[in-house]
Every structure is written in structure tokens, then in C-alpha cells.
Design a protein around this motif. Structure first.
Motif, mmCIF file in Angstrom:
data_model
loop_
_atom_site.group_PDB
_atom_site.id
_atom_site.type_symbol
_atom_site.label_atom_id
_atom_site.label_comp_id
_atom_site.label_asym_id
_atom_site.label_seq_id
_atom_site.Cartn_x
_atom_site.Cartn_y
_atom_site.Cartn_z
ATOM 1 N N ARG A 2 0.826 -1.203 0.000
ATOM 2 C CA ARG A 2 0.000 0.000 0.000
ATOM 3 C C ARG A 2 0.866 1.261 0.000
ATOM 4 O O ARG A 2 0.587 2.224 -0.718
ATOM 5 C CB ARG A 2 -0.912 -0.072 1.217
ATOM 6 C CG ARG A 2 -1.648 1.159 1.555
ATOM 7 C CD ARG A 2 -2.561 0.944 2.738
ATOM 8 N NE ARG A 2 -1.759 0.775 3.936
ATOM 9 C CZ ARG A 2 -2.194 0.231 5.059
ATOM 10 N NH1 ARG A 2 -3.404 -0.240 5.133
ATOM 11 N NH2 ARG A 2 -1.426 0.153 6.108
ATOM 12 N N TYR A 3 1.948 1.272 0.794
ATOM 13 C CA TYR A 3 2.839 2.434 0.847
ATOM 14 C C TYR A 3 3.578 2.614 -0.467
ATOM 15 O O TYR A 3 3.817 3.736 -0.914
ATOM 16 C CB TYR A 3 3.828 2.311 2.003
ATOM 17 C CG TYR A 3 3.191 2.504 3.356
ATOM 18 C CD1 TYR A 3 2.640 3.723 3.723
ATOM 19 C CD2 TYR A 3 3.141 1.464 4.267
ATOM 20 C CE1 TYR A 3 2.057 3.906 4.962
ATOM 21 C CE2 TYR A 3 2.546 1.631 5.508
ATOM 22 C CZ TYR A 3 2.006 2.856 5.850
ATOM 23 O OH TYR A 3 1.427 3.037 7.079
ATOM 24 N N ALA A 4 3.953 1.505 -1.101
ATOM 25 C CA ALA A 4 4.626 1.587 -2.391
ATOM 26 C C ALA A 4 3.685 2.145 -3.446
ATOM 27 O O ALA A 4 4.072 3.001 -4.254
ATOM 28 C CB ALA A 4 5.146 0.218 -2.806
ATOM 29 N N ARG A 8 5.077 6.263 -1.218
ATOM 30 C CA ARG A 8 5.732 6.625 0.048
ATOM 31 C C ARG A 8 7.031 5.858 0.265
ATOM 32 O O ARG A 8 7.904 6.313 0.984
ATOM 33 C CB ARG A 8 4.771 6.394 1.206
ATOM 34 C CG ARG A 8 3.550 7.321 1.104
ATOM 35 C CD ARG A 8 2.557 7.090 2.181
ATOM 36 N NE ARG A 8 3.105 7.522 3.457
ATOM 37 C CZ ARG A 8 2.507 7.319 4.618
ATOM 38 N NH1 ARG A 8 1.352 6.698 4.651
ATOM 39 N NH2 ARG A 8 3.054 7.732 5.741
ATOM 40 N N ILE A 9 7.149 4.668 -0.333
ATOM 41 C CA ILE A 9 8.374 3.866 -0.277
ATOM 42 C C ILE A 9 8.596 3.255 -1.652
ATOM 43 O O ILE A 9 7.680 3.230 -2.487
ATOM 44 C CB ILE A 9 8.309 2.751 0.801
ATOM 45 C CG1 ILE A 9 7.200 1.740 0.459
ATOM 46 C CG2 ILE A 9 8.145 3.325 2.195
ATOM 47 C CD1 ILE A 9 7.207 0.494 1.333
ATOM 48 N N ASP A 10 9.787 2.763 -1.887
ATOM 49 C CA ASP A 10 10.049 2.038 -3.137
ATOM 50 C C ASP A 10 9.237 0.752 -3.162
ATOM 51 O O ASP A 10 8.897 0.200 -2.113
ATOM 52 C CB ASP A 10 11.531 1.691 -3.259
ATOM 53 C CG ASP A 10 12.372 2.884 -3.645
ATOM 54 O OD1 ASP A 10 11.810 3.904 -4.078
ATOM 55 O OD2 ASP A 10 13.604 2.792 -3.518
ATOM 56 N N ASP A 11 8.994 0.278 -4.346
ATOM 57 C CA ASP A 11 8.263 -0.974 -4.501
ATOM 58 C C ASP A 11 9.067 -2.121 -3.893
ATOM 59 O O ASP A 11 10.279 -2.220 -4.102
ATOM 60 C CB ASP A 11 8.025 -1.250 -5.987
ATOM 61 C CG ASP A 11 6.961 -2.301 -6.209
ATOM 62 O OD1 ASP A 11 7.026 -3.365 -5.548
ATOM 63 O OD2 ASP A 11 6.082 -2.075 -7.043
#
Length: 102
Positions: A2-4, A8-11
Motif C-alpha cells: 500500500r505504501y509503495a 511513500r516507499i520504493d516498490d
């Protein structure tokens, strides 16, 4: 993921086949290896190439093949680098095992 997806973050797919090393000495006096084993499982689920060591009798430190600090937890408790650990104030231990070279 979800963050990726939100940027918000790298995959997490970038962790596939990446080398990951986890270590937890057997001389920690608490639930040895629990958090480190969970970390290993996390990276394995992502497809990383994980090398784990849970058998070296070290304390809360970095295992080395040589050095002056003994492997394990001699008497005394010290605060160093944001954590309590047993031994000299350097978290490098002569365990006869080359953790950095693993």
C-alpha cells in the motif's frame, strides 16, 4: 504494498534476489532470535536471498573472526548505540566467525 502504491516507499519488488544477512547470537538472555527470525521470514517472503546465523554464541554485537572483545556476554551491562548489551563498550565480538564477510 500500500505504501509503495502511494509512492511513500520504493516498490518491495526491488528486494527480490537481494542479499540480506540476519544474525542473532545465542547469548542474549532473552527470547533469542525471535525478532531476527521474523525479519528473516519477512525478507524471504519478498524473495530476497537470505543468509541467517542463529548458532554463534555471541551477545548483542557484531561477530568477527578476530579481535580483543570476547564472544558472548561477560559480566556488566552497558548502554551503547541506543541499546543495552553485555560486554565491552564496543559491539564487535571475537566469535571466530566472520559476520561481515558472510
Amino acid at each position: 504494498q500500500r505504501y509503495a502504491a502511494a509512492g511513500r516507499i520504493d516498490d518491495l519488488k526491488h528486494l527480490r534476489k537481494k542479499k540480506v544477512y540476519t544474525y542473532d547470537g545465542t547469548d542474549l538472555g532473552r527470547n533469542p532470535g525471535y525478532a531476527t527470525k521474523k525479519t528473516r521470514e519477512f525478507f524471504e517472503k519478498l524473495g530476497a536471498d537470505v543468509l541467517a546465523n542463529f548458532t554463534t554464541p555471541g551477545g548483542h554485537g557484531w561477530p568477527q573472526a578476530t579481535g580483543i572483545n570476547p564472544c558472548g556476554s561477560p559480566p556488566g551491562k552497558r548502554w551503547w548505540m541506543g541499546a543495552w548489551f553485555h560486554g565491552d563498550p564496543w559491539a564487535v565480538e571475537n566469535c571466530g566467525y566472520d559476520g561481515p564477510g558472510a
